[in-house]
Every structure is written in structure tokens, then in C-alpha cells.
Design an enzyme around this catalytic site. Sequence first.
Site, mmCIF file in Angstrom:
data_model
loop_
_atom_site.group_PDB
_atom_site.id
_atom_site.type_symbol
_atom_site.label_atom_id
_atom_site.label_comp_id
_atom_site.label_asym_id
_atom_site.label_seq_id
_atom_site.Cartn_x
_atom_site.Cartn_y
_atom_site.Cartn_z
ATOM 1 N N LYS A 3 -11.581 -9.416 -0.791
ATOM 2 C CA LYS A 3 -12.743 -9.082 0.289
ATOM 3 C C LYS A 3 -13.630 -10.181 0.222
ATOM 4 O O LYS A 3 -14.840 -9.954 -0.257
ATOM 5 C CB LYS A 3 -13.282 -7.787 -0.118
ATOM 6 C CG LYS A 3 -14.047 -7.027 1.330
ATOM 7 C CD LYS A 3 -13.294 -6.993 2.455
ATOM 8 C CE LYS A 3 -14.072 -6.426 3.476
ATOM 9 N NZ LYS A 3 -13.881 -6.425 4.947
ATOM 10 N N ASP A 21 -3.529 -0.827 -5.410
ATOM 11 C CA ASP A 21 -3.098 0.738 -5.754
ATOM 12 C C ASP A 21 -3.005 1.027 -4.072
ATOM 13 O O ASP A 21 -1.646 1.782 -3.741
ATOM 14 C CB ASP A 21 -4.413 1.476 -6.054
ATOM 15 C CG ASP A 21 -3.976 2.943 -6.600
ATOM 16 O OD1 ASP A 21 -2.826 3.189 -6.358
ATOM 17 O OD2 ASP A 21 -5.154 3.535 -6.841
ATOM 18 N N ASP A 35 1.015 1.613 -2.313
ATOM 19 C CA ASP A 35 1.644 2.809 -1.399
ATOM 20 C C ASP A 35 1.926 2.682 0.193
ATOM 21 O O ASP A 35 2.769 3.410 0.283
ATOM 22 C CB ASP A 35 0.582 3.687 -1.873
ATOM 23 C CG ASP A 35 0.714 4.791 -3.009
ATOM 24 O OD1 ASP A 35 1.734 4.286 -3.738
ATOM 25 O OD2 ASP A 35 0.284 5.798 -2.972
ATOM 26 N N ASP A 38 -8.473 -5.670 4.537
ATOM 27 C CA ASP A 38 -8.267 -4.973 5.632
ATOM 28 C C ASP A 38 -7.595 -5.422 6.645
ATOM 29 O O ASP A 38 -6.615 -4.660 7.463
ATOM 30 C CB ASP A 38 -9.838 -4.593 6.463
ATOM 31 C CG ASP A 38 -10.837 -6.197 6.544
ATOM 32 O OD1 ASP A 38 -10.421 -7.055 5.787
ATOM 33 O OD2 ASP A 38 -11.614 -6.049 7.052
ATOM 34 N N TYR A 65 -11.402 0.515 -11.397
ATOM 35 C CA TYR A 65 -11.101 1.670 -12.262
ATOM 36 C C TYR A 65 -11.412 1.446 -13.870
ATOM 37 O O TYR A 65 -11.310 2.656 -14.223
ATOM 38 C CB TYR A 65 -9.655 1.616 -12.034
ATOM 39 C CG TYR A 65 -9.316 2.107 -10.546
ATOM 40 C CD1 TYR A 65 -9.749 2.264 -9.700
ATOM 41 C CD2 TYR A 65 -7.605 1.944 -10.431
ATOM 42 C CE1 TYR A 65 -9.519 2.324 -8.302
ATOM 43 C CE2 TYR A 65 -7.193 2.139 -9.126
ATOM 44 C CZ TYR A 65 -8.007 2.511 -8.139
ATOM 45 O OH TYR A 65 -7.608 2.619 -6.852
#
Length: 361
Positions: A195, A251, A255, A227, A146
Site C-alpha cells: 500500500k 493473511d 484466504d 486493494d 500482528y
Amino acid sequence: MNYNIALIPGDGIGPEIVAEAKKVLDQVCQVYGHTFTYEEVLLGGASIDVHGVPLTEEAIATAKNSDAVLMGSIGGDAKTSPWYQLEPSKRPEAGLLAIRKALNLFANLRPAYLYNELKGACPLKEEVIGEGFDMIIVRELTGGLYFGERKTFDDNGVMTAVDTLSYNEKEIRRIAVKAFDIARKRKKKVTSVDKANVLDSSRLWRKVVEEVAKEYPDVTLEHMLVDNCAMQLVHNPAQFDVILTENMFGDILSDEASMVTGSIGMLSSASLNETKFGLYEPSHGSAPDIAGKGIANPLATILSAAMMLRYSLDLDQEADAVEAAVQKVLTEGYRTVDIMSEGMKQVGTTQMGDLIASYIG
Ligand code: NAD
């Protein structure tokens, strides 16, 4: 002990829920012999109405001079509020981004705790919920994809876009230290999510996290690919204690973890800097649709205040007392309208705050 707390009531239901959190903190002071001195700070729409801008230098200075900041929420209804006629950099949300930046808050903490009494709101099957779950996601907030360089360009007639995911070892180390420190106050397990089978930034992440782990021999470290983590959160959420991860993965996963608790009015959060200082706020917004009606659930803000006691002020016993009081009101069947279910006793915002305060001490 004496502490200075900056209070940001904000907009919408913000002032109503912050008043209840303050009521609970006042009770903590009375029972445990502390003194909290509060200074109110205007942010968002409340600041626009008075100063014409969503955040002033004075507000930043007050926040910086405090031991911690407790906030309600900011913002209004984008369709009807005059705040949204202003250019984007003058709107309420710009003030929130600016204060987070000014305070150098790089670590975001989002607990996901399922109360037995609110199991009905959890979208997972009974056998997956089991005895419930209690985890906290520690997300890096100021680096990664980001904040990396980005561009969109024409590459020989083909439109192409590039975003850059970059982390340096210092950024990784400071967030890892936060996660291990937090694990020490909990069940002493860190799951670092990356990852590393694909990304260089994740391989560096894993290396640095392992170095930090050596300084915390009492804390168990495991690595998990992102994942797999997304699947495990809905398959076996009870396995997690502290999830440590980078900005974008955090992020998405925070959620997902919030949703499996099912109750937006119960979700607290914190953003911390390199010292013990932090800004504490509920995960929900300013709920303009119910502002002023006296029905907002103040528990997410009260639980954020408990996090403030634990992580910024090191008052673990006091934080335990607030969390136990929240547990007690739920066990006794008191509910605000958003978490109401058949057979329970419905209460408003101030009654909920009164009940929590009365159960402390
Ligand atoms: P919201 O979280 O404010 O509301 C979503 C729904 O949940 C609404 O129906 C609301 O009534 C309900 N709700 C939220 N908190 C509740 C509580 N404590 N008790 C009972 N019900 C509750 O999200 P939104 O409607 O998308 O956003 C409203 C405003 O809040 C916008 O201006 C948005 O920008 C702002 N916002 C601010 C923050 C923040 O201050 N950190 C975070 C998210 C959204």
C-alpha cells in the site's frame, strides 16, 4: 539421497492423512532411489494426552534435526474435547504456534491452484475462470502489524487503541528472496503487493523488493496495491504466479485466493525458515467431525508433501510426479466425499492414497 523427515500426525484426521502422504513418499523413494528416515513427533492434543503439554523440548529438537517436517493437523472439537478445559497456553493450538516460533518459520506459502476437474467448486463465473489459475502466495509471517507494539488507552476521556506496523529492510529482504527463488521454480513472475501510496512500511517494502529483483534478472517483477490485488483475484486470477506480501495483507489475500479454488481438502501450505528447512501441512484443520471414518481427503497433505520435495529437498522431478499423480486421479474421476460430484467414483482416504502411489513411476 538420504533425508530425515519429522512426521507430525497430530489429531483428528491428522494420522489418517499423514499415513497416506507417507505411503506416497515411500513410493517416491522406491521409484527414484531415495531413503527417507521418519521420526514421529507428538504435537497438539496427541502430545497433551502423553506429556500433559502440547509441545515438548524433545519434539522441537527432533524437528530441528530433520531436513523437513510434514504435518497433518492438530486440535479437537472445542465444545467437547477435554483439551479445551486447559488454560489457553496448554491447548493444542499453543503447541503449533510454539513450534512455528521455535523453528523460526517466517515465510508462509499457500498455493491456489484450480484443477479443471474441480471447476464446479469455484465460485467464479466460467468466463473469469477461463483456463484456470495457478498461483502461490508468499506471506511474511513474523513481522508487521500482528507483532508490533500495541496499546489501548484513555486519551482525555476518549478510548483509543494503537497497533504498530513496522518492517525493517532485513525482514523484507529475506521474504523477497524466498519469493524470487520460488518464482524461478515456476513461471518467473513476482507480484509484490503493498500500500505504497499510503504507508511508509510499504514504500520501504517496494524499495527493498526492487533491490532484490536486480539479483533475479530472469524474473519479472510487478507492484500492485493491495486493494487492487483483492479485486484482481476475483476478476483475473490467471494473471498471478507468485504474490509476495506482508503479514496482514497476506493473511487476508491467501484466504481469498483459497476460497476461489473452492475445495478445502485440496489446499496445501508450507512455512519456511532462512535455510531450505520447512514445515509442510494442509491448510485445513483436524476435522474432528469426520475423524476415524476413513473419508477424509488426503490430497492437501499429499500436495504438501510434494511442496516439501520441491522446496526443502530440491527434488523437483519427484514433486512433479506427485502432482501429476494427483492430476491423474482427478482426471480419471476418483473423488473423496468432500469433492464428490455426479458421475464420479467415490473413494475413501486409503484408497485415494493407494491410487496416488500407484500412479507414481
Ligand atoms: P476444519 O478445517 O478442521 O474443518 C472444516 C470443515 O471442512 C469440516 O466440515 C471438515 O469435515 C471439513 N474438512 C476439513 N478438512 C477436510 C478433509 N481433508 N477432507 C474432508 N473434509 C475436510 O476446521 P474446524 O472445524 O474449524 O477446526 C477443527 C479443528 O482443527 C479445531 O481444533 C481447529 O483449531 C483445528 N485447526 C487446526 C489447524 C492446523 O493444524 N494447522 C488449522 C485450522 C484448524
